[in-house]
Each structure stands twice: as C-alpha cells, then as structure tokens.
Design a protein around this motif. Structure first.
Motif, mmCIF file in Angstrom:
data_model
loop_
_atom_site.group_PDB
_atom_site.id
_atom_site.type_symbol
_atom_site.label_atom_id
_atom_site.label_comp_id
_atom_site.label_asym_id
_atom_site.label_seq_id
_atom_site.Cartn_x
_atom_site.Cartn_y
_atom_site.Cartn_z
ATOM 1 N N TRP A 130 0.851 -1.202 0.000
ATOM 2 C CA TRP A 130 0.000 0.000 0.000
ATOM 3 C C TRP A 130 0.887 1.253 0.000
ATOM 4 O O TRP A 130 0.646 2.195 -0.755
ATOM 5 N N CYS A 131 1.918 1.248 0.846
ATOM 6 C CA CYS A 131 2.822 2.417 0.937
ATOM 7 C C CYS A 131 3.553 2.628 -0.393
ATOM 8 O O CYS A 131 3.629 3.756 -0.897
ATOM 9 N N VAL A 132 4.072 1.531 -0.954
ATOM 10 C CA VAL A 132 4.815 1.626 -2.227
ATOM 11 C C VAL A 132 3.877 2.154 -3.317
ATOM 12 O O VAL A 132 4.233 3.061 -4.082
ATOM 13 N N ASP A 133 2.659 1.613 -3.367
ATOM 14 C CA ASP A 133 1.697 2.046 -4.395
ATOM 15 C C ASP A 133 1.341 3.528 -4.265
ATOM 16 O O ASP A 133 1.010 4.187 -5.244
ATOM 17 N N HIS A 134 1.383 4.042 -3.042
ATOM 18 C CA HIS A 134 1.086 5.460 -2.825
ATOM 19 C C HIS A 134 2.320 6.350 -2.980
ATOM 20 O O HIS A 134 2.237 7.565 -2.796
ATOM 21 N N GLY A 135 3.479 5.709 -3.242
ATOM 22 C CA GLY A 135 4.710 6.492 -3.423
ATOM 23 C C GLY A 135 5.344 6.921 -2.106
ATOM 24 O O GLY A 135 6.158 7.839 -2.069
ATOM 25 N N TYR A 136 4.947 6.248 -1.004
ATOM 26 C CA TYR A 136 5.513 6.593 0.304
ATOM 27 C C TYR A 136 6.698 5.663 0.581
ATOM 28 O O TYR A 136 6.518 4.464 0.792
ATOM 29 N N GLY A 137 7.884 6.219 0.591
ATOM 30 C CA GLY A 137 9.087 5.390 0.705
ATOM 31 C C GLY A 137 9.589 5.218 2.123
ATOM 32 O O GLY A 137 9.307 6.034 3.012
ATOM 33 N N GLY A 138 10.347 4.147 2.320
ATOM 34 C CA GLY A 138 10.990 3.898 3.616
ATOM 35 C C GLY A 138 10.925 2.436 4.025
ATOM 36 O O GLY A 138 11.842 1.916 4.640
ATOM 37 N N LEU A 139 9.809 1.764 3.664
ATOM 38 C CA LEU A 139 9.619 0.387 4.137
ATOM 39 C C LEU A 139 9.860 -0.656 3.045
ATOM 40 O O LEU A 139 9.729 -1.846 3.309
ATOM 41 N N ASN A 218 9.841 11.341 -1.185
ATOM 42 C CA ASN A 218 11.030 11.505 -2.010
ATOM 43 C C ASN A 218 12.178 10.678 -1.457
ATOM 44 O O ASN A 218 13.303 11.151 -1.348
ATOM 45 N N ALA A 219 11.854 9.447 -1.074
ATOM 46 C CA ALA A 219 12.818 8.647 -0.311
ATOM 47 C C ALA A 219 14.038 8.275 -1.130
ATOM 48 O O ALA A 219 13.935 7.993 -2.322
ATOM 49 N N GLN A 220 15.160 8.312 -0.440
ATOM 50 C CA GLN A 220 16.416 7.835 -1.015
ATOM 51 C C GLN A 220 16.391 6.309 -0.917
ATOM 52 O O GLN A 220 16.259 5.784 0.182
ATOM 53 N N VAL A 221 16.475 5.603 -2.049
ATOM 54 C CA VAL A 221 16.403 4.138 -1.953
ATOM 55 C C VAL A 221 17.709 3.566 -1.373
ATOM 56 O O VAL A 221 18.780 4.130 -1.578
ATOM 57 N N GLN A 222 17.579 2.481 -0.663
ATOM 58 C CA GLN A 222 18.749 1.837 -0.045
ATOM 59 C C GLN A 222 18.990 0.515 -0.756
ATOM 60 O O GLN A 222 18.223 -0.428 -0.579
#
Ligand SMILES: Cc1cc2nc3c(=O)[nH]c(=O)nc-3n(C[C@H](O)[C@H](O)[C@H](O)COP(=O)(O)OP(=O)(O)OC[C@H]3O[C@@H](n4cnc5c(N)ncnc54)[C@H](O)[C@@H]3O)c2cc1C
Length: 368
Positions: A130-139, A218-222
C-alpha cells in the motif's frame, strides 16, 4: 471509555457495500478447543483451550471489563498476529487473542514527509505494498516479511539494511489490565537488534493496536545491502524507485527463503550473536573464514547461519524436523513435526555452536 484510536481518526477501511460494523459483526466471543494449525507458520497442530478474535477496541474492552481476560490469569493469554514468529510446543491452556483490526490511513503530510497509521491486524506485506503504491518510501526493503503490522515493532523487524525503527513514529497499545490506551514514542519502545521493550518487561502486557510510520515521498532508496544491486541490474533498472526496490527484494526473498505455505518455518530461528570486538578477533584467528559485520560500539555481529553450517547442520533432517538445505538459520517442519521435537533440535544446535565456537545462540522465535 472512548478509545484514543478512534479519537485520532483511525477507523477501519470499509467497503460501501458493507453493513456498519456494529450491525454485522458478532460481539467478542470466546470459543473453546480451537486448532491453531492455520494460525502459525510452522503449522504446529496444537489446540488453544480458548480462542477469540479482537476486531475493535470495544472487543478488547469487553474482554477486560467482563473479567473474561482476568479469568485466565496474568500469563493465561497469548496475543497472536500472523503466527510467523512463534513455535507452539504444546496445546495452549489459556486464551489466545488474535488481533484482527483493519485500517490504513495517511493523516498528516508536511513537505515530503507523510505520517501513515496502520491497524495492528493488517498484513505487513499488504501494508508495505500500500505504501509503495502510494509512493511513500521507507519500508520497501521490508517487503514480503510475513506477519502483521502489530508485531513489527516487537522484534523491530529488519531486512536488507533497514529496520522498522528507521521509519517508526509511534504506536498505540492497550493495557490489558486497565484497558487504558497508551501512546509509545520511538524512544519508549527501546528498539534494538530484533528487540524492543515489548519483548522484555512489557511482554504480554499490552496489545499493540496501531502503528504510525513516518514515510517520505522523495525517499532515497537503499540498495547497498545484500543482493539488491545485483537483482536490479538483472532487471536492467539503472535508476530504481521504491517499487523497483520492493520488487527486487520480493524476487530475492522468493529465490532464497522457503515459503511457509509449502514448508513450515518461522524464518530465522536464531538471532545473529553480537559479541565483543576482542572476542571476535580471537575467534577469527582460529576460524579465518568467520563471517562477521561491524555492530554498534566495540561490538561485532556474527552470522549465526555460518556458525550453524560449520557445525554440519545445514540440510540436516530427522523425521519431520530439519534445518533448511540452503539456509542453515531456518528450522523447518517437513509435515507432522511436533513443536517439542523442533525445540530439541534447536537446543542441539545451540549446544554444538557453543562447544565449537564458545558462542551462545539466542532464539529469535517465541517459544510457547
Ligand atoms: C519465511 C519467513 C521470513 C521471515 N523473515 C523475517 C525478516 O526478514 N526479518 C524479520 O525481522 N523477521 C522475519 N520473520 C519473522 C516474522 O515474520 C516477524 O517476526 C513478524 O513480525 C512476526 O509477525 P506475526 O504477526 O506473525 O507475529 P506472531 O508470530 O503472531 O507474534 C510474535 C510475537 O508478538 C506478539 N504479538 C503479536 N501481535 C501482537 C500485538 N498486536 N500486540 C502485542 N503483542 C503481539 C506475540 O504474542 C508473540 O510474542 C520471518 C518469518 C518467516 C516465516
């Protein structure tokens, strides 16, 4: 008492075709002699003397206020999420409370930061998606970890260089004695490697009811950890976003880890031991191939899987219990294993690792 969860605006997500919850949901009901086989990822065929699902704060309050919970005593209840971090070694003689509340809500945004609250009974991977689909990064690095949202803070779940504490904001939990709702900040949760206050002195005292995460648009991907970079390169993705990272992690996990639906397991059975730098140095002299990683302070984390493998356990099988053939850290149920047999195997592994390396392996899985 008005539960704080409702005050804060976290309501279950409902389809317009559903009846209001109060009209269609049965009240809190305790049923007897329920098989837990479908509710634990080891598929241990045990029974719970009493079993109830809690879907609303009213259910929890009814359990407390009616005295139904107290009846089973201080240690007479077990809170159950997805059952993917539990080994049942016997029938459970008390009350199993299965947390089944639902709802996800993003409720506050500030620049790129988004605060999202998810109910404890939401499936973890469903929530990450759900978070990824909404563009909310971190998890996204925590994609495909089995279990529910309510359990994620308990052992501060982690994978591929990220731990839940990295995006954790706060949680709401209900005191099982008083029914009071308490908000825990990140500091109060005392997160550590596969650990929190809920695995220590507050174990079994609260139901975690919802968790709020601080995510980023605008998460920085790890991608530095493990095989993520390689997987992205295989997918021919040069500039990965969070959905690419999530997909890479899913692919890696599918290829490496046994699916609990097909082969009973609870992921890593033991924690990676954290030892003093000096001790690790001595160990390295005797075992030059020792696999280790720097940890906080003057500590070193040893790869438990490597230690177990060196003791010859990888691929071991005795009847229905065994050690996974390609992941020495994963103990498996090949069919009709008993939890007690799996626990005996775990003790044998602990003893042999201690005898060979002088290192104590701590179990990550909760033993009941
Ligand atoms: C194939 C596989 C891979 C895995 N990979 C990882 C991984 O990469 N990283 C990782 O960290 N873990 C991993 N795990 C372990 C597991 O997925 C996590 O620990 C997960 O958070 C457990 O969630 P659950 O809902 O299944 O918890 P459960 O097993 O139901 O419960 C775990 C503990 O939390 C308590 N509890 C559960 N819900 C609540 C609540 N709402 N309030 C209070 N107490 C509660 C229970 O009483 C129990 O003590 C893996 C497991 C499997 C099977």
């Amino acid at each position: 008492m008005q539960p704080q969860a409702a005050k804060n605006g976290l309501y279950p997500v409902q389809s317009p075709f559903q009846l209001p919850i109060s009209l269609c949901q049965p009240m809190f009901t305790i049923i007897e002699n329920v098989s837990l086989r479908a509710y634990n990822s080891f598929h241990m065929d045990v029974k719970s003397r009493y079993y109830a699902e809690v879907k609303s704060t009213e259910d929890v309050h009814e359990a407390i206020e009616s005295g139904k919970l107290a009846k089973f005593g201080e240690n007479g209840h077990l809170i159950l999420g997805g059952g993917s971090n539990i080994l049942f070694t016997r029938d459970y003689d008390g009350l199993v409370l299965r947390v089944s509340n639902k709802g996800i809500e993003s409720h506050f945004e500030e620049h790129d930061t988004v605060f999202v609250t998810a109910s404890a009974g939401e499936n973890w991977h469903g929530f990450v998606t759900w978070c990824v689909d909404h563009g909310y990064g971190g998890l996204e690095n925590l994609s495909l970890i089995p279990g529910n949202v309510g359990s994620c803070p308990i052992q501060n779940i982690g994978a591929y260089g990220v731990e839940v504490k990295d995006c954790f904001h706060s949680l709401e939990a209900i005191d099982l004695k008083t029914g009071e709702v308490r908000v825990f900040s990140k500091e109060e949760c005392r997160f550590d490697y596969r650990d929190s206050i809920f695995k220590q002195e507050l174990k079994g005292k609260y139901i975690i009811w919802s968790v709020t995460f601080k995510l980023n648009r605008n998460a920085q991907v790890q991608i530095e950890y493990g095989a993520i970079k390689q997987e992205l390169s295989d997918l021919e993705i040069d500039y990965p976003g969070i959905s690419d990272v999530s997909q890479a992690v899913i692919n890696i996990r599918h290829s490496k880890l046994p699916d609990p639906e097909k082969l009973g397991n609870a992921g890593s059975f033991f924690k990676n031991p954290v030892v003093d730098l000096k001790f690790a140095g001595k160990l390295k002299e005797s075992f030059p191939n020792l696999v280790s990683y720097p940890a906080n302070g003057d500590k070193v984390k040893l790869a438990a899987g490597w230690l177990i493998e060196q003791c010859g356990w990888k691929g071991f099988r005795d009847g229905y219990v065994g050690v996974h053939e390609s992941q020495a850290l994963i103990l498996v149920n090949y069919g009709n294993a008993k939890g007690s047999e799996l626990l005996t195997l775990a003790h044998k592994i602990q003893n042999s690792v201690y005898d060979r390396f002088g290192v104590k392996l701590e179990m990550e899985v909760n033993i009941i």
